[in-house]
Write a protein that holds these residues in place. Structure first.
Motif, short mmCIF file in Angstrom:
data_model
loop_
_atom_site.label_atom_id
_atom_site.label_comp_id
_atom_site.label_asym_id
_atom_site.label_seq_id
_atom_site.Cartn_x
_atom_site.Cartn_y
_atom_site.Cartn_z
N THR B 69 0.82 -1.21 0.00
CA THR B 69 0.00 0.00 0.00
C THR B 69 0.85 1.27 0.00
O THR B 69 0.36 2.34 0.32
N GLY B 70 2.14 1.12 -0.36
CA GLY B 70 3.02 2.27 -0.43
C GLY B 70 2.80 3.05 -1.72
O GLY B 70 1.87 2.80 -2.49
N ASP B 71 3.69 4.02 -1.95
CA ASP B 71 3.60 4.81 -3.18
C ASP B 71 4.97 5.40 -3.48
O ASP B 71 5.96 5.05 -2.83
N ALA B 72 5.03 6.28 -4.48
CA ALA B 72 6.31 6.85 -4.92
C ALA B 72 6.90 7.83 -3.91
O ALA B 72 8.08 8.15 -3.97
N HIS B 73 6.08 8.30 -2.99
CA HIS B 73 6.52 9.37 -2.08
C HIS B 73 7.22 8.76 -0.86
O HIS B 73 6.65 8.67 0.23
N ALA B 74 8.49 8.38 -1.06
CA ALA B 74 9.22 7.70 0.01
C ALA B 74 9.79 8.68 1.02
O ALA B 74 9.92 8.34 2.20
N ALA B 75 10.15 9.89 0.58
CA ALA B 75 10.84 10.80 1.49
C ALA B 75 10.47 12.25 1.20
O ALA B 75 9.98 12.57 0.11
N GLY B 76 10.72 13.11 2.18
CA GLY B 76 10.50 14.55 2.01
C GLY B 76 9.03 14.92 2.09
O GLY B 76 8.17 14.13 2.50
N TRP B 77 8.77 16.15 1.66
CA TRP B 77 7.44 16.74 1.80
C TRP B 77 6.99 17.27 0.45
O TRP B 77 7.79 17.77 -0.32
N HIS B 78 5.70 17.19 0.18
CA HIS B 78 5.17 17.77 -1.05
C HIS B 78 4.86 19.24 -0.87
O HIS B 78 5.11 20.06 -1.75
N THR B 79 4.28 19.59 0.28
CA THR B 79 3.95 20.99 0.56
C THR B 79 4.26 21.28 2.03
O THR B 79 4.37 20.35 2.83
N PRO B 80 4.38 22.55 2.35
CA PRO B 80 4.65 22.88 3.76
C PRO B 80 3.47 22.52 4.67
O PRO B 80 3.60 22.59 5.89
N HIS B 81 2.37 22.15 4.09
CA HIS B 81 1.19 21.87 4.91
C HIS B 81 0.92 20.38 5.08
O HIS B 81 -0.10 19.99 5.62
N ASP B 82 1.84 19.55 4.56
CA ASP B 82 1.66 18.10 4.71
C ASP B 82 1.64 17.71 6.18
O ASP B 82 2.40 18.23 6.99
N ARG B 83 0.77 16.74 6.46
CA ARG B 83 0.70 16.23 7.82
C ARG B 83 1.91 15.34 8.13
O ARG B 83 2.38 15.26 9.25
N LYS B 84 2.35 14.62 7.10
CA LYS B 84 3.45 13.66 7.30
C LYS B 84 4.39 13.69 6.10
O LYS B 84 3.97 14.00 4.99
N GLY B 86 7.17 11.56 3.45
CA GLY B 86 7.08 10.29 2.72
C GLY B 86 7.19 9.09 3.66
O GLY B 86 7.68 9.22 4.80
N TRP B 87 6.77 7.94 3.16
CA TRP B 87 6.60 6.76 4.04
C TRP B 87 7.90 6.19 4.58
O TRP B 87 7.89 5.47 5.59
N TRP B 88 9.05 6.49 3.95
CA TRP B 88 10.32 5.95 4.47
C TRP B 88 11.28 7.10 4.76
O TRP B 88 12.48 6.95 4.63
N ASP B 89 10.71 8.21 5.19
CA ASP B 89 11.51 9.41 5.43
C ASP B 89 12.59 9.17 6.50
O ASP B 89 13.64 9.80 6.47
N ASP B 90 12.33 8.25 7.42
CA ASP B 90 13.34 7.95 8.45
C ASP B 90 14.58 7.28 7.85
O ASP B 90 15.64 7.27 8.47
N PHE B 91 14.44 6.74 6.67
CA PHE B 91 15.50 5.91 6.11
C PHE B 91 16.16 6.54 4.88
O PHE B 91 17.23 6.12 4.45
N VAL B 92 15.50 7.55 4.31
CA VAL B 92 15.98 8.13 3.05
C VAL B 92 16.23 9.63 3.24
O VAL B 92 15.29 10.38 3.53
#
Lengths: 397, 397
Positions: B69-84, B86-92
């Motif tokens: 159920t993942g996606d391409a957004h593994a790391a970083g932020w799309h906008t300054p208003h994102d709640r979270k 990317g899903w592997w931000d701790d690792f990338v």
């Protein structure tokens, strides 16, 4: 169809033979069951069966507590045309684990069930309609209170033993806590002093599957076809996976396909792998014999079960009885793992109580206590345990 | 609302910062993806993200294969208003396990997904309507074929490494089998050479929950509210239990109640235990971000995955690559237990291949590779493994 073509059962000498379901009504006005929720409830009809003969001293009675989806029909056959005998026929009968040549064995359907004992599908005498979700909330304590009253009704002051697996084992433990003087021995199979959080999780998802079924109709589906069959089947399939071990599923089905040697490369609802077909079969068979509302009530009763919560501690719950305990777990049972049995044993040992514990090697997971292949193993400890209990009590009395 | 009250993200120096989802379209006519089912399919739009810079030698690219159920957004932020993030931000990120100061990291949404890559919710250019269940049947091999083509499109001839957990790990293994010369290293986390029968069972029940939802409408629910939200939530909740260990559920929630210290003694749909509330929250959040048809296709792709079946044996599947392997399992993962990783290791050792295996102690079950608390552990082996791979390749080239 001529008689020759109808397959008929001829029970052998190790069978209890043909048996009848019996009924008795308890908690009739002005008597009422005082429930754990504080509510009072009655009358309660109880469906039960007995196998073997009660001695004149009434000292050889054993009560079987059935598991979540079991019923009073533990052994023998109702008619010569039955497809299968009672659910524990491998274990109950002349010369078997619970030897009906020696013992008087009782099994009753639980309160809230759907096989003859008063439950949500029963008619509320005050309204003339099925209870549905107006049925009172039940706990394991309530199930045991009803069975305890049944035992007294049958003229048995003290049971030689109470035995049960899974939810049945919870009832055994509750019996020891609630009616400590009514039992000489408690045999707890594949069970625990409380349902784990993982167990609650699986039960909850099963209940939501039923409640999400548009044919659930807030529980008022009796007489309306099809009822929440799909939701109930889903709940059963989820639960069924948890009753098996990963190894046993792997060995029994592996990745074998049902109808072909090659993948279909098609997305269908139909089963493609054998394990899918097996689960669908289990779900289908289950909805033919079980009531969705009963499933909701009884899984919730399991969720609530927590000896320590109810009595202060496991020790406090079990210290008032002088019953002997036999605790049995199975290596591959991941729903009620051995660690939970050991917790019980530790509490009993701490209280200086008579406890025997055995972890059986079994590949069959939580259901091991029901599986023919594992019954010999269970017999090998239950038979001497009951022997010793019986002889010790006879000497004492 | 004034700007002061809007919480905004300020990525720190260990974050890849703000990133954008990119798109490219592959397999455009006359080029078509030849699928494992034999069908041909295209065009396929792929959503992907990249972090870090590709070296002029194009030798520092790492591809992340996401899980179910993942996606391409593994790391970083799309906008300054994102709640979270990317899903592997701790690792990338800079200085993290996949160090974006050194490596060019690519992550793409899988074929059949619902986060930008062509899937059942995409518009079929031939009809102008969403594919729904006319979307072609997909396999793990097909997912990898698309990503392999994406890598070539990005101008990378050979990846330094492919890494992924669970279904992502299956893709890594398939990559090694299917495109043996395209990778220098394969990092397989919490995965296996095939889905177990138990895994198939849980996936199947999840799919039936979706297909039984009356709002599923045979997959043609797009634009029709609410769609099979209930069925999809059930599927997610079932799966979610299997991603956690019994211990982690016990520690995190135990038998604690959600809103009270005492039992309600009422049968309701609402959560009473914290674990029930947590599952409902997981289900609810999931249906907001995931498509039910994608769930059907991708779980079925997992069910079909079997290296030995596809290539004759695990050895035969993996012997054609000279990639180094790092196989990681987690002690409390019961969905993809360590034994399955060891099976992979045994096959690689037998073929004389370069393989490192580690079983990490973790209480978090199958999801351990995603859990912040376990990321340091993973970093401690992935960083030197990539280091060695990179330096060895540079020396060689």
């Amino acid at each position: 169809m001529s008689d020759q073509t109808v397959p008929t059962v001829q029970p052998d000498e190790r069978s209890v033979g043909f048996v009848e379901r019996q009924y008795t009504t308890l908690f009739e006005p002005p008597d009422r069951l005082r429930m754990e929720s504080g509510r009072e409830f009655g009358p309660i009809t109880v469906a039960y069966e007995t196998y073997g003969e009660l001695t004149p001293e009434r000292d050889n009675a054993i009560f079987i507590c059935h598991a979540l989806t079991g019923d009073a029909h533990a052994a023998g056959w109702h008619t010569p045309h039955d497809r299968k005998p009672g659910w524990w026929d491998d274990f109950v009968g002349p010369g078997k684990g619970l030897d009906t040549n020696r013992y008087f064995v009782i099994c009753a359907n639980v309160l809230g069930g759907c096989q003859g004992t008063t439950g949500p599908s029963s008619i509320n005498p005050e309204t003339g309609e099925p209870y549905c979700l107006t049925f009172p909330f039940i706990t394991v304590g309530d199930l045991v209170s009803v069975h305890s009253a049944l035992v007294r009704r049958l003229g048995v002051e003290r049971l030689l033993a109470v035995i049960g697996g899974s939810l049945g084992g919870m009832q055994v433990l509750e019996w020891a806590a609630r009616f400590p003087d009514q039992i000489h021995a408690a045999i707890v199979l594949a069970s625990a002093a409380r349902l784990s959080a993982q167990g609650i999780a699986f039960n909850a998802v099963g209940r939501w599957a039923i409640q999400d079924d548009p044919n659930f109709c807030e529980g008022r589906y009796y007489g309306k076809e099809p009822g929440p069959r799909r939701g109930l089947a889903l709940a059963r399939m989820i639960a069924h996976i948890t009753y098996l071990s990963e190894d046993s599923i792997e060995k029994k089905f592996g990745r074998r396909l049902q109808h072909s040697d090659t993948f279909a490369y098609v997305l269908k609802r139909e089963a493609e792998f054998q394990i899918e077909s097996y689960l669908q079969y289990q779900g289908k068979r289950f909805v033919e014999r079980f009531d969705a509302n009963s499933y909701l009530y009884l899984t919730k009763a399991m969720d609530y079960f927590d000896l320590a919560e109810a009595y202060g501690s496991i020790e406090a719950a079990l210290r008032r009885t002088d019953a002997r305990f036999l605790i049995v777990s199975y290596t591959s049972d991941w729903l009620f793992p051995t660690a939970q049995s050991k917790e019980l044993v530790a509490a009993l040992v701490k209280e200086g109580q008579d406890v025997t514990f055995i972890e059986f090697d079994s590949p069959y997971g939580h259901d091991s206590f029901l599986i023919k292949e594992q019954i010999g193993q269970l017999e090998s400890v239950v038979v001497p345990f009951l022997d010793q209990t019986y002889l010790a009590r006879r000497r004492k009395d």
